[in-house]
Design a protein around this motif. Structure first.
Motif, PDB file in Angstrom:
ATOM      1  N   PHE B  69     -52.239 -60.567   0.348  1.00 44.43           N
ATOM      2  CA  PHE B  69     -52.427 -60.721   1.782  1.00 44.43           C
ATOM      3  C   PHE B  69     -53.767 -60.163   2.229  1.00 44.43           C
ATOM      4  CE2 PHE B  69     -52.087 -60.728   6.169  1.00 44.43           C
ATOM      5  CZ  PHE B  69     -52.364 -59.462   6.650  1.00 44.43           C
ATOM      6  N   VAL B  70     -54.107 -58.986   1.761  1.00 44.17           N
ATOM      7  CA  VAL B  70     -55.366 -58.370   2.198  1.00 44.17           C
ATOM      8  C   VAL B  70     -56.543 -59.255   1.802  1.00 44.17           C
ATOM      9  CG1 VAL B  70     -56.880 -56.392   1.919  1.00 44.17           C
ATOM     10  CG2 VAL B  70     -54.444 -56.037   2.191  1.00 44.17           C
ATOM     11  N   THR B  71     -56.552 -59.681   0.536  1.00 42.51           N
ATOM     12  CA  THR B  71     -57.633 -60.573   0.093  1.00 42.51           C
ATOM     13  C   THR B  71     -57.684 -61.809   0.975  1.00 42.51           C
ATOM     14  OG1 THR B  71     -57.060 -59.917  -2.163  1.00 42.51           O
ATOM     15  CG2 THR B  71     -58.594 -61.749  -1.906  1.00 42.51           C
ATOM     16  N   PHE B  72     -56.514 -62.420   1.134  1.00 41.75           N
ATOM     17  CA  PHE B  72     -56.408 -63.645   1.911  1.00 41.75           C
ATOM     18  C   PHE B  72     -56.902 -63.433   3.337  1.00 41.75           C
ATOM     19  CE2 PHE B  72     -54.668 -67.672   3.082  1.00 41.75           C
ATOM     20  CZ  PHE B  72     -54.053 -67.503   4.310  1.00 41.75           C
ATOM     21  N   ALA B  73     -56.389 -62.401   4.003  1.00 40.53           N
ATOM     22  CA  ALA B  73     -56.712 -62.188   5.411  1.00 40.53           C
ATOM     23  C   ALA B  73     -58.192 -61.911   5.617  1.00 40.53           C
ATOM     24  CB  ALA B  73     -55.875 -61.047   5.976  1.00 40.53           C
ATOM     25  N   THR B 216     -59.985 -61.493  15.756  1.00 47.43           N
ATOM     26  CA  THR B 216     -59.558 -60.742  14.574  1.00 47.43           C
ATOM     27  C   THR B 216     -58.098 -60.331  14.699  1.00 47.43           C
ATOM     28  OG1 THR B 216     -60.569 -58.777  15.536  1.00 47.43           O
ATOM     29  CG2 THR B 216     -61.744 -59.833  13.735  1.00 47.43           C
ATOM     30  N   ILE B 217     -57.689 -59.986  15.897  1.00 46.68           N
ATOM     31  CA  ILE B 217     -56.279 -59.612  16.055  1.00 46.68           C
ATOM     32  C   ILE B 217     -55.396 -60.821  15.756  1.00 46.68           C
ATOM     33  CG2 ILE B 217     -54.484 -59.114  17.731  1.00 46.68           C
ATOM     34  CD1 ILE B 217     -55.992 -57.038  18.881  1.00 46.68           C
ATOM     35  N   ILE B 218     -55.695 -61.915  16.451  1.00 51.65           N
ATOM     36  CA  ILE B 218     -54.879 -63.116  16.241  1.00 51.65           C
ATOM     37  C   ILE B 218     -54.966 -63.575  14.797  1.00 51.65           C
ATOM     38  CG2 ILE B 218     -54.679 -65.554  16.845  1.00 51.65           C
ATOM     39  CD1 ILE B 218     -55.457 -64.833  19.650  1.00 51.65           C
ATOM     40  N   GLY B 219     -56.172 -63.517  14.246  1.00 54.42           N
ATOM     41  CA  GLY B 219     -56.363 -63.977  12.870  1.00 54.42           C
ATOM     42  C   GLY B 219     -55.578 -63.160  11.872  1.00 54.42           C
ATOM     43  N   ALA B 223     -52.416 -64.516   9.774  1.00 52.48           N
ATOM     44  CA  ALA B 223     -52.466 -64.510   8.314  1.00 52.48           C
ATOM     45  C   ALA B 223     -51.225 -63.853   7.748  1.00 52.48           C
ATOM     46  CB  ALA B 223     -53.716 -63.778   7.835  1.00 52.48           C
ATOM     47  N   LEU B 224     -50.728 -62.857   8.436  1.00 50.28           N
ATOM     48  CA  LEU B 224     -49.534 -62.169   7.953  1.00 50.28           C
ATOM     49  C   LEU B 224     -48.317 -63.077   8.059  1.00 50.28           C
ATOM     50  CD1 LEU B 224     -48.763 -59.400   6.874  1.00 50.28           C
ATOM     51  CD2 LEU B 224     -48.214 -58.703   9.167  1.00 50.28           C
ATOM     52  N   LYS B 225     -48.295 -63.903   9.102  1.00 52.24           N
ATOM     53  CA  LYS B 225     -47.127 -64.731   9.325  1.00 52.24           C
ATOM     54  C   LYS B 225     -47.182 -66.062   8.600  1.00 52.24           C
ATOM     55  CE  LYS B 225     -46.125 -65.248  13.658  1.00 52.24           C
ATOM     56  NZ  LYS B 225     -46.056 -65.116  15.114  1.00 52.24           N
ATOM     57  N   ILE B 226     -48.330 -66.394   8.077  1.00 47.96           N
ATOM     58  CA  ILE B 226     -48.476 -67.736   7.528  1.00 47.96           C
ATOM     59  C   ILE B 226     -47.454 -67.986   6.434  1.00 47.96           C
ATOM     60  CG2 ILE B 226     -50.150 -67.275   5.685  1.00 47.96           C
ATOM     61  CD1 ILE B 226     -51.625 -69.761   6.624  1.00 47.96           C
ATOM     62  N   PHE B 227     -46.742 -69.055   6.541  1.00 45.48           N
ATOM     63  CA  PHE B 227     -45.691 -69.290   5.566  1.00 45.48           C
ATOM     64  C   PHE B 227     -45.642 -70.734   5.066  1.00 45.48           C
ATOM     65  CE2 PHE B 227     -41.917 -69.167   3.275  1.00 45.48           C
ATOM     66  CZ  PHE B 227     -41.149 -70.247   3.641  1.00 45.48           C
ATOM     67  N   ASP B 228     -45.478 -71.662   6.010  1.00 49.95           N
ATOM     68  CA  ASP B 228     -45.232 -73.050   5.604  1.00 49.95           C
ATOM     69  C   ASP B 228     -46.235 -73.584   4.606  1.00 49.95           C
ATOM     70  OD1 ASP B 228     -44.177 -73.624   8.918  1.00 49.95           O
ATOM     71  OD2 ASP B 228     -42.928 -73.684   7.126  1.00 49.95           O
ATOM     72  N   ILE B 229     -47.502 -73.423   4.919  1.00 50.12           N
ATOM     73  CA  ILE B 229     -48.520 -74.008   4.043  1.00 50.12           C
ATOM     74  C   ILE B 229     -48.451 -73.415   2.647  1.00 50.12           C
ATOM     75  CG2 ILE B 229     -50.991 -74.029   3.623  1.00 50.12           C
ATOM     76  CD1 ILE B 229     -51.495 -74.913   6.274  1.00 50.12           C
ATOM     77  N   PRO B 245     -46.393 -61.677   1.884  1.00 47.31           N
ATOM     78  CA  PRO B 245     -45.202 -61.024   2.429  1.00 47.31           C
ATOM     79  C   PRO B 245     -44.216 -62.042   3.010  1.00 47.31           C
ATOM     80  CG  PRO B 245     -47.159 -59.830   3.112  1.00 47.31           C
ATOM     81  CD  PRO B 245     -47.634 -61.054   2.383  1.00 47.31           C
ATOM     82  N   SER B 246     -44.747 -63.139   3.595  1.00 50.59           N
ATOM     83  CA  SER B 246     -43.839 -64.106   4.202  1.00 50.59           C
ATOM     84  C   SER B 246     -43.043 -64.890   3.162  1.00 50.59           C
ATOM     85  CB  SER B 246     -44.619 -65.079   5.088  1.00 50.59           C
ATOM     86  OG  SER B 246     -45.656 -65.675   4.339  1.00 50.59           O
ATOM     87  N   THR B 247     -43.675 -65.291   2.043  1.00 51.12           N
ATOM     88  CA  THR B 247     -42.922 -66.001   1.016  1.00 51.12           C
ATOM     89  C   THR B 247     -41.956 -65.042   0.327  1.00 51.12           C
ATOM     90  OG1 THR B 247     -44.661 -65.614  -0.606  1.00 51.12           O
ATOM     91  CG2 THR B 247     -44.674 -67.741   0.510  1.00 51.12           C
ATOM     92  N   TYR B 248     -42.391 -63.813   0.192  1.00 48.88           N
ATOM     93  CA  TYR B 248     -41.541 -62.789  -0.400  1.00 48.88           C
ATOM     94  C   TYR B 248     -40.278 -62.625   0.438  1.00 48.88           C
ATOM     95  CZ  TYR B 248     -40.374 -58.202  -2.408  1.00 48.88           C
ATOM     96  OH  TYR B 248     -39.752 -57.146  -3.016  1.00 48.88           O
TER      97      TYR B 248
END
Lengths: 451, 289, 260
Positions: B69-73, B216-219, B223-229, B245-248
């Motif tokens: 997640f950190v890398t991704f975000a 940055t806040i929204i982003g 990013a934390l919530k991103i799941f479907d894709i 974290p979301s797929t987990y």
């Protein structure tokens, strides 16, 4: 500027609100605020459902919508006072999301379905066993109506949890006979033959054995079959904690799984393809691969209106997995557990069971079998009303033959965490990140910590 | 002059009402469930206290998902913002062709995850996918990789896809923010002898500080919530290479039937998001002074 | 001469980026024409009750947008330009709402919707959507307002305006650009929302546009081209809205210049 904004916002708001309330009155026939006029769960009396109008909710991911619509229409002619509300979902996990929410908020459907030992084990708290209803409807010997193994598959603790779905074993390999003939390949009976076929196919730019490894279920199906060849029966004892999963034969199976990937018998980048639709399309539509690991339910390619041209233009074949460990015996197929169940919190269980009966053993069964082309769970045969092409008939017969030659064994892993761990270690082994012994040990650890 | 304005409570009352009814109660509900062992279906649950949290912090897969997640975000939010800003700034003049460009760049934002995942599964397919086949045609065979199937690069492929799908958003926010800037600032090519690039970096960029902060806040939280894709493209694999974290959380709710555990993961995710946000709030307040 | 070369280079880079963005879109359109060509679109339009679904989605989305704007703008103003105790703590709390994943709140929201008896009614979606999307709008609107100088309010107050009037007459008109953005993204969030639409709108007549793809997956198991044609049709309103929004912007640009 501000005035424009405020007035237009108010205008939109007013229009929208009138639209909202107008459409609210469109719901149902009585625009009342009475909480009785609800469609989601029937609120009428539950004792006798003959004369009073009743609504039943069936929620599932199967069968296909067109079949379900037909079934409901037919049922309407027999029981006009019953309204069947169908909630079909695109796949199992969406279905699970919906019913879990429904259960938790008290909005459960009357009829539901399960597809595996895992889902049955987890849904059991919400399912009403059908033994009493079945006895009332068919008499005390009702169990003889069904093929016994199918009843065993849908039973827990001696109670029958639902009416079985059709028989459609997993653990088969389908192949594109037209393509094999083109390259002079014969149906492989041993692993060496399969490997040779795989090499030949790759030389001609085709993929050998298609496996939708992104989907955990097909990976487990495939590996369970491999396990059954190397260590017959042992995995089930291991799940039941009777023997350790780290048995040497089991480890051999894992090592063989690794070998299959090293030998490139599976298609490139298998883990980035799903079985449905990536592999399915690659096998039928683009015909990029010659073999597909899938189950007997693949017979529905003959009922696929969209790909009819491609399916009819090609000759298809189906075979059991070849003999992998060299003992001359092919592994057995996997018998699928699936059933249609009565919900415990349903308010019209009698009426619901009546519909269930119709759907799964009477006209409904007929309609479903015409599409699935599978074997019904009832002992009485079901004559298909659709015409089968010679190729379809040949494969259907072949499947029957395969099933009768070796008794199918249990498909799936009851404990969800063990199943998940199995998929995880199988991925790691396939990617060369783990060896067989460690993989078996990891699974054993999960079996130990499972209840 | 600036005394406490209690009338402000009236201004925020509506939004607080929505929050309390629809979000606070579910939040508490989630935290409550996280203390139980429950398969999400049974009528009864087992109280187990903080056991779920203990298991989570000992699970290497959980930590992998956080690292991913950190890398991704960082990559996604960073690239989207910079690219979005550059695009908005380059197209600040109202040319017709720019409208077309901006629309094209925005369309990915509109697309549903099903569409995005299917399109990219096709594009990035190892055999037969447009990208690899093009590379092979021009002789760059060695570059044809397993974009979604190779654990080493899968995460970066996902980053690229997410950037494609999200840059239109940050670009549009920058476009709207730039209209509130005085025109001379945007049009100036020379301010006190500075080059155009310096104008952009030293003048325009800092003036949009509040926009950066909002994005940055929204982003970060998106990013934390991103799941479907992610779920549709890789299911969090291969071998947890793209586990988030979301797929987990999805896995524990729908594959292993552990609703209590999933709620605990949700709880930790929310707390983590709160920490990031507080941190960002402090940072922005600090630089504002 | 140097300036023109830089101009050309910039345009080239821009074009390259746009082309890169186009490639997946091209793939999308290509897929929607596979197998049956334009017939896919014709099928999509006739086989499913598109009209009804579009109407439902439109009503819910418009209601949500109105509600979100009504609720967000005053709050953004308050958080940005007014001083009151607990201001930062309350803002943080509302941000919390952004962090909650949809699935986590599904069950409690269902309970709430049931208790208000909103099943199969538009309110079942409008209110939860507002709750979920308003914080999003709040962050954007507050950020935008933060950039607007406080001096304007002070000037207004000197002239005899109340705080509320300074909000209504001075700040609100200036928020047009961000209001448009909030509209677009609320539209997006509401139009494309799937989970609650699936759970709450059970009646066929009340279903949203997002549940249409399911019908394609259940009816035509492998019909991806058909599915894509339907999805392209569903996303068109959003694209149209965005183009209109851009046109509106050109006015916004000049209005801003006049103001300063």
């Amino acid at each position: 500027m501000a005035k424009w904004k405020v007035t237009s916002a108010a205008l939109i708001g007013m229009i929208a609100l009138t639209a909202c309330s107008n459409s609210n009155n469109d719901n149902g026939t009585n625009p009342s605020s009475s909480p009785m006029a609800k469609e989601t769960a029937s609120s009428s009396s539950s004792t006798s459902a003959e004369a009073k109008p009743v609504t039943i909710v069936y929620e599932s991911w199967t069968p296909y919508k067109e079949d379900m619509d037909k079934i409901v229409a037919e049922y309407k002619t027999v029981h006009p006072e019953v309204t069947v509300d169908i909630r079909l979902h695109a796949n199992f996990s969406e279905y699970l999301t919906a019913v879990k929410t429904a259960f938790a908020s008290g909005d459960a459907p009357d009829l539901l379905a399960f597809d595996s030992p895992t889902s049955l084990a987890n849904l059991k708290d919400q399912i009403e066993p059908i033994d009493e209803y079945a006895a009332k409807a068919w008499g005390d010997g009702w169990k003889d109506k069904f093929i016994h193994s199918t009843l065993a598959d849908v039973s827990l603790d001696g109670k029958t949890m639902g009416i079985p779905m059709h028989i459609s074993p997993g653990g088969l390999i389908w192949y594109n006979k037209t393509m094999l003939d083109e390259y002079g390949i014969v149906e492989p009976k041993t692993y060496d033959e399969l490997k040779k076929a795989s090499d030949t196919l790759r030389q001609h730019g085709k993929q050998p054995l298609l496996l939708g490894a992104k989907d955990s279920w097909i990976v487990i199906d495939t590996f369970q079959t491999i396990l059954n060849d190397f260590a017959p029966g042992k995995q089930y004892d291991a799940y039941a904690k009777k023997i350790p999963f780290t048995d040497p034969d089991v480890v051999k199976a894992f090592d063989f799984w690794k070998k299959m990937f090293a030998d490139k018998v599976f298609q490139d980048d298998a883990f980035s393809m799903t079985e449905y639709m990536d592999v399915y399309n690659a096998f039928i539509d683009t015909q990029a691969g010659a073999f597909e690991s899938n189950g007997a339910w693949n017979l529905d390619i003959y009922a696929n209106a969209d790909l009819k041209a491609k399916v009819d233009a090609t000759e298809w074949g189906v075979m059991p997995f070849p003999d992998l460990n060299g003992d001359g015996k092919a592994p057995p197929t996997l018998s699928t557990v699936g059933g249609y169940a009565l919900s415990k919190s349903g308010k019209n269980k009698e009426a619901a069971f009546e519909f269930l009966k119709f759907m799964t053993t009477e006209k409904g069964l007929q309609i479903m079998m015409d599409h699935f082309l599978a074997t019904p769970p009832t002992k009485d045969p079901v004559e298909l009303t659709v015409a089968l092409s010679p190729n379809a008939k040949a494969n259907r017969d072949r499947i029957g033959e395969i099933v009768s030659q070796t008794a199918p064994v249990h498909r799936g892993i009851g404990n969800a965490k063990v199943a998940e761990k199995m998929y995880e270690v199988l991925s790691k082994v396939a990617y060369g990140k783990m060896n067989g012994a460690d993989a078996a040990a990891e699974v054993q650890k999960t079996i130990d910590s499972a209840r | 002059m600036r005394t406490r304005q209690y009338s402000a409570y009236l201004y925020i009352a509506p939004i607080m009402a929505f929050f309390l009814v629809f979000l606070l109660y579910p939040l508490l509900y989630t935290f409550r469930i996280s203390l139980f062992e429950w398969n999400g279906i049974d009528k009864t649950m087992n109280y187990i206290g903080l056991a779920n949290y203990r298991v989570m912090f000992n699970d290497p897969v959980f930590w992998q998902s956080m690292r991913n997640f950190v890398t991704f975000a960082v990559l996604v939010v960073g690239i989207q913002m910079i690219l979005g800003f550059l695009l908005a700034y380059s197209m600040r003049r109202p040319l017709k062709i720019f409208t077309a460009y901006k629309t094209i760049i925005f369309v990915p934002v509109i697309l549903t995850p099903i569409v995005v995942s299917y399109v990219f599964t096709n594009l990035l397919a190892y055999n037969g996918g447009l990208l690899n086949e093009s590379l092979r045609t021009i002789g760059l065979d060695f570059l044809a990789a397993k974009w979604l199937g190779d654990p080493r690069i899968a995460l970066f492929s996902i980053v690229a896809i997410t950037v494609w799908a999200g840059t239109g958003f940050s670009m549009s926010v920058y476009v709207s923010s730039m209209t509130s800037l005085p025109n001379e600032v945007l049009e100036a090519s020379r301010i006190d002898g500075a080059s155009r690039r310096q104008t952009m970096v030293k003048v325009v960029w800092p003036m949009l500080r509040d926009t950066h902060f909002s994005l940055t806040i929204i982003g970060a939280i998106s990013a934390l919530k991103i799941f479907d894709i992610i779920y549709l493209l890789t299911r969090g694999g291969p071998v947890h290479a793209t586990e988030m974290p979301s797929t987990y959380m999805f896995n524990s709710a729908f594959v292993t039937y552990e609703q209590g555990y999933a709620s605990a993961v949700a709880g930790v995710m929310i707390l983590f998001a709160m920490t990031i946000t507080i941190f960002q709030l402090r940072l922005s307040r600090g630089s504002a002074n | 001469m140097l300036i023109r070369r830089i101009e050309w280079f910039r345009h080239l880079v821009l074009l390259a980026i746009v082309c890169a963005f186009c490639i997946p879109l091209y793939e999308l359109l290509k897929t929607s024409f596979e197998r049956h060509g334009i017939h896919n679109y014709y099928d999509a339009l006739t086989r499913i009750d598109l009209g009804r679904n579009l109407l439902n989605s439109t009503v819910v989305t418009v209601c949500t947008i109105v509600l979100v704007l009504l609720v967000t703008m005053p709050a953004a103003f308050a958080f940005s330009k007014m001083r009151f105790p607990l201001r930062n703590a309350l803002f943080l709390m509302i941000l919390l709402a952004l962090m909650i994943p949809g699935i986590a709140i599904a069950v409690p929201v269902v309970q709430i919707v049931r208790s208000f008896d909103w099943f199969n009614k538009y309110w079942a979606l409008v209110f939860p959507y507002t709750a979920i999307l308003a914080p999003f709008g709040l962050v954007l609107a507050k950020g935008f307002m933060d950039q607007l100088p406080k001096e304007m309010q002070e000037a207004g107050l000197v002239d005899g305006c109340s705080v509320f009037q300074s909000f209504l007459r001075i700040y609100l008109p200036l928020t047009q650009p961000i209001a448009m953005i909030v509209t677009i993204f609320t539209f997006l969030g509401s139009w494309n929302e799937f989970l609650f639409a699936m759970i709450f709108m059970r009646k066929e007549k009340m279903q949203m546009v997002t549940t249409i793809p399911i019908k394609f997956q259940v009816d035509f198991v492998t019909n991806m081209p058909g599915l894509f044609a339907a999805l392209v049709i569903i996303q068109l309103p959003l694209i149209v809205l965005y183009v209109l929004f851009q046109k509106h912007f050109k006015e916004g640009l000049t209005a801003g210049a006049v103001k300063s």
